[in-house]
Scaffold this motif. Structure first.
Motif, PDB file in Angstrom:
ATOM      1  N   ARG A 243      32.875  33.374  39.866  1.00 16.54           N
ATOM      2  CA  ARG A 243      32.813  34.379  38.791  1.00 16.54           C
ATOM      3  C   ARG A 243      34.159  34.475  38.071  1.00 16.54           C
ATOM      4  O   ARG A 243      34.204  34.594  36.850  1.00 16.54           O
TER       5      ARG A 243
ATOM      6  N   THR B 240      37.175  32.686  42.944  1.00 11.81           N
ATOM      7  CA  THR B 240      35.723  32.717  43.054  1.00 11.81           C
ATOM      8  C   THR B 240      35.127  32.087  41.795  1.00 11.81           C
ATOM      9  O   THR B 240      35.804  31.954  40.767  1.00 11.81           O
TER      10      THR B 240
ATOM     11  N   LEU C  65      38.977  38.115  51.693  1.00 13.10           N
ATOM     12  CA  LEU C  65      38.621  38.263  50.292  1.00 13.10           C
ATOM     13  C   LEU C  65      39.669  39.145  49.628  1.00 13.10           C
ATOM     14  O   LEU C  65      40.082  40.152  50.194  1.00 13.10           O
TER      15      LEU C  65
ATOM     16  N   HIS D 274      32.750  26.603  47.742  1.00 13.46           N
ATOM     17  CA  HIS D 274      32.063  27.784  47.203  1.00 13.46           C
ATOM     18  C   HIS D 274      31.185  27.308  46.058  1.00 13.46           C
ATOM     19  O   HIS D 274      31.643  26.567  45.203  1.00 13.46           O
TER      20      HIS D 274
ATOM     21  N   LEU E  33      28.934  34.523  48.845  1.00 19.66           N
ATOM     22  CA  LEU E  33      30.022  35.136  48.078  1.00 19.66           C
ATOM     23  C   LEU E  33      29.616  35.320  46.624  1.00 19.66           C
ATOM     24  O   LEU E  33      29.895  36.350  46.023  1.00 19.66           O
ATOM     25  N   TYR E  34      28.941  34.345  46.064  1.00 23.87           N
ATOM     26  CA  TYR E  34      28.528  34.450  44.662  1.00 23.87           C
ATOM     27  C   TYR E  34      27.491  35.566  44.492  1.00 23.87           C
ATOM     28  O   TYR E  34      27.482  36.255  43.481  1.00 23.87           O
TER      29      TYR E  34
ATOM     30  N   PRO F   2      29.254  39.882  44.384  1.00 24.22           N
ATOM     31  CA  PRO F   2      30.533  39.868  43.688  1.00 24.22           C
ATOM     32  C   PRO F   2      31.358  41.140  43.871  1.00 24.22           C
ATOM     33  O   PRO F   2      32.571  41.097  43.790  1.00 24.22           O
TER      34      PRO F   2
END
Length: 182
Positions: free
Chosen positions: A83, A81, A61, A169, A175-176, A179
């Motif tokens: 976001r 990502t 990451l 993703h 992962l979401y 954040p």
């Protein structure tokens, strides 16, 4: 890929990296996503270090200001990502799935060709195999997933069976839901 996100067990998983490696990561991301060049100061502020966090399955990451912006697997390409994609929606080409596919996409399923060719679905841009795309849902404004084209858009239209996009993703994955890492 991110049904559950967990950091490796060691305390040395969160590493501020050398400035030369930071530069290499930044340059690789800018080369892979040239549309970010216009927003470079916002995405990569000066005097803010890039931090790399190692997770299970050789996933790295990339964090800036404790916010996960990109990730990659082993030495593979960097993926933004969701976001980050919601902030800068035009960095990836878009494909749209029909309403029937949304439920499956949000559970992490790969996108089938039929979900990309039925009424309500769109593939406006011709894309080759291995293109990274934003998967939009019919009637929604923001991307629901990020995927990698397993077939070109021309093949998806003509063959119209099997998996068209690998779901990397999606909204609601591990992962979401995490954040920020501190």
């Amino acid at each position: 890929m991110f049904k559950k996100l967990s950091l490796k067990g060691s305390s040395n998983t969160n590493n501020q990296i050398k400035s030369s490696l930071q530069r290499n990561i930044k340059n690789a991301i800018l080369a892979q996503y040239p549309k970010i060049k216009d927003m470079e100061e916002d995405v990569f502020p000066k005097k803010v270090p890039i931090v790399q966090v190692k997770c299970q399955n050789h996933i790295n990451l990339i964090l800036i200001n404790n916010e996960v912006l990109f990730f990659n697997e082993r030495e593979g390409p960097y993926y933004p990502t969701l976001r980050f994609l919601h902030k800068y929606p035009n960095i990836l080409p878009h494909v749209q799935v029909d309403k029937g596919a949304i439920r499956f996409v949000l559970q992490g399923a790969n996108i089938m060709c039929r979900g990309l060719t039925s009424p309500g679905a769109k593939m406006d841009v011709d894309l080759p195999v291995d293109s990274i795309v934003a998967v939009m849902a019919e009637g929604k404004d923001h991307a629901s997933a990020i995927g990698v084209m397993k077939m070109s858009t021309n093949d998806i239209r003509t063959i119209n069976s099997d998996i068209g996009i690998n779901n990397i993703h999606y909204l609601g994955d591990g992962l979401y839901m995490s954040p920020n890492l501190e």
